[in-house]
Design an enzyme around this catalytic site. Structure first.
Site, PDB file in Angstrom:
ATOM      1  N   ASP A 119       5.751   2.723   2.413  1.00  0.00           N
ATOM      2  CA  ASP A 119       4.743   1.453   2.729  1.00  0.00           C
ATOM      3  C   ASP A 119       4.070   1.644   4.040  1.00  0.00           C
ATOM      4  O   ASP A 119       4.807   1.949   4.862  1.00  0.00           O
ATOM      5  CB  ASP A 119       5.628   0.260   2.691  1.00  0.00           C
ATOM      6  CG  ASP A 119       4.841  -1.196   2.924  1.00  0.00           C
ATOM      7  OD1 ASP A 119       3.800  -1.146   3.018  1.00  0.00           O
ATOM      8  OD2 ASP A 119       5.712  -2.323   2.944  1.00  0.00           O
ATOM      9  N   HIS A 120       2.616   1.761   3.806  1.00  0.00           N
ATOM     10  CA  HIS A 120       1.743   2.260   4.931  1.00  0.00           C
ATOM     11  C   HIS A 120       1.832   1.072   5.738  1.00  0.00           C
ATOM     12  O   HIS A 120       1.108   1.047   7.150  1.00  0.00           O
ATOM     13  CB  HIS A 120       0.425   2.574   4.520  1.00  0.00           C
ATOM     14  CG  HIS A 120       0.073   3.776   5.149  1.00  0.00           C
ATOM     15  ND1 HIS A 120       0.157   3.663   6.559  1.00  0.00           N
ATOM     16  CD2 HIS A 120      -0.874   4.817   4.634  1.00  0.00           C
ATOM     17  CE1 HIS A 120      -0.388   4.935   7.086  1.00  0.00           C
ATOM     18  NE2 HIS A 120      -1.252   5.495   6.011  1.00  0.00           N
ATOM     19  N   ARG A 121       2.143  -0.349   5.472  1.00  0.00           N
ATOM     20  CA  ARG A 121       2.063  -1.212   6.630  1.00  0.00           C
ATOM     21  C   ARG A 121       3.209  -1.146   7.672  1.00  0.00           C
ATOM     22  O   ARG A 121       2.778  -1.609   8.752  1.00  0.00           O
ATOM     23  CB  ARG A 121       2.337  -2.577   5.790  1.00  0.00           C
ATOM     24  CG  ARG A 121       1.390  -2.969   4.896  1.00  0.00           C
ATOM     25  CD  ARG A 121       1.750  -4.288   4.292  1.00  0.00           C
ATOM     26  NE  ARG A 121       2.944  -4.185   3.314  1.00  0.00           N
ATOM     27  CZ  ARG A 121       3.705  -5.031   2.590  1.00  0.00           C
ATOM     28  NH1 ARG A 121       2.951  -5.990   2.357  1.00  0.00           N
ATOM     29  NH2 ARG A 121       4.652  -4.934   1.844  1.00  0.00           N
ATOM     30  N   PRO A 124       0.758  -1.254   0.062  1.00  0.00           N
ATOM     31  CA  PRO A 124       0.070   0.082  -0.076  1.00  0.00           C
ATOM     32  C   PRO A 124       0.954   1.192   0.043  1.00  0.00           C
ATOM     33  O   PRO A 124       1.199   1.573   1.003  1.00  0.00           O
ATOM     34  CB  PRO A 124      -0.950  -0.121   1.129  1.00  0.00           C
ATOM     35  CG  PRO A 124       0.045  -0.943   2.088  1.00  0.00           C
ATOM     36  CD  PRO A 124       0.693  -1.899   1.495  1.00  0.00           C
TER      37      PRO A 124
END
Length: 218
Positions: free
Chosen positions: A190-192, A17
């Site tokens: 990376d939004h994780r 994401p």
């Protein structure tokens, strides 16, 4: 090579994401410092990209929460070293040789290391240890006149900085419009594993380093 690139980039865009943060950096002071260093040192020619590498490395040391990677199955890896992967174009594709422990290296050492790595990359002589791993990536298309772009994250890394061309632009200082050399930088995140606030903190640190390079000479 194209097959591997296609597989990795498809995996990245399909499963990671991404979100993007952009800043404009004034680089007149950077260009001045670079010129002065290159006048005094004959052993290596420092490029703008070399300074960006050090700026990112010191920013990651300042913001260690961004120096992470997705490890799968709901976990992440926190890196104890700052290892910067740098995209290098070669016939048929690209590779990302790594400047290890970049935060502990000076500009002259980074410049010499990058020159050697890029030469071996173009000759197809990189060892796996020289391009596998890394905790952060940089992709610079400024030399092609590209103003700005959004880079695809190099998994399992969490961030990649896309660097555009430095160009004359009007800026406002003390209420007056004045000319400056401005370079746009976009951080893909990376939004994780890295949230917006941490990404913004990291990009802010990179911008401060780029705009005031004397702070990186210590």
């Amino acid at each position: 090579m194209r097959r591997v690139i296609a597989e990795r980039m498809t995996e990245s865009k399909a499963t990671v994401p991404h979100f993007y943060l952009t800043v404009d950096c004034e680089i007149d002071e950077l260009l001045k410092v670079r010129s002065e260093i290159n006048k005094r040192i004959e052993t290596a020619r420092i490029s703008v990209n070399d300074i960006v590498i050090r700026a990112c490395a010191l920013a990651l040391r300042e913001v260690p929460a961004a120096n992470v990677s997705w490890a799968g199955e709901g976990s992440m890896t926190r890196h104890g070293t700052v290892d910067i992967s740098v995209a290098v174009a070669i016939p048929g594709g690209l590779v990302t040789p790594i400047v290890r422990n970049a935060d502990a290296r000076g500009l002259v050492e980074i410049a010499a290391e990058m020159k050697a790595l890029a030469a071996r990359a173009r000759e197809g002589k990189l060892t796996p240890e020289e391009y596998q791993g890394g905790s952060f990536s940089i992709s610079n298309l400024g030399m092609y006149g590209v103003k700005s772009f959004d880079a695809v994250i190099n998994p399992p890394q969490a961030c990649i900085l896309a660097v555009g061309a430095g160009e004359p632009r009007p800026v406002v200082r003390d209420g007056a419009i004045v000319p400056a050399t401005v370079m746009s930088c976009t951080l893909s995140v990376d939004h994780r594993v890295v949230d917006g606030a941490i990404g913004a903190e990291l990009l802010g640190a990179i911008k401060r380093n780029i705009e005031y390079p004397p702070a990186m000479l210590a």
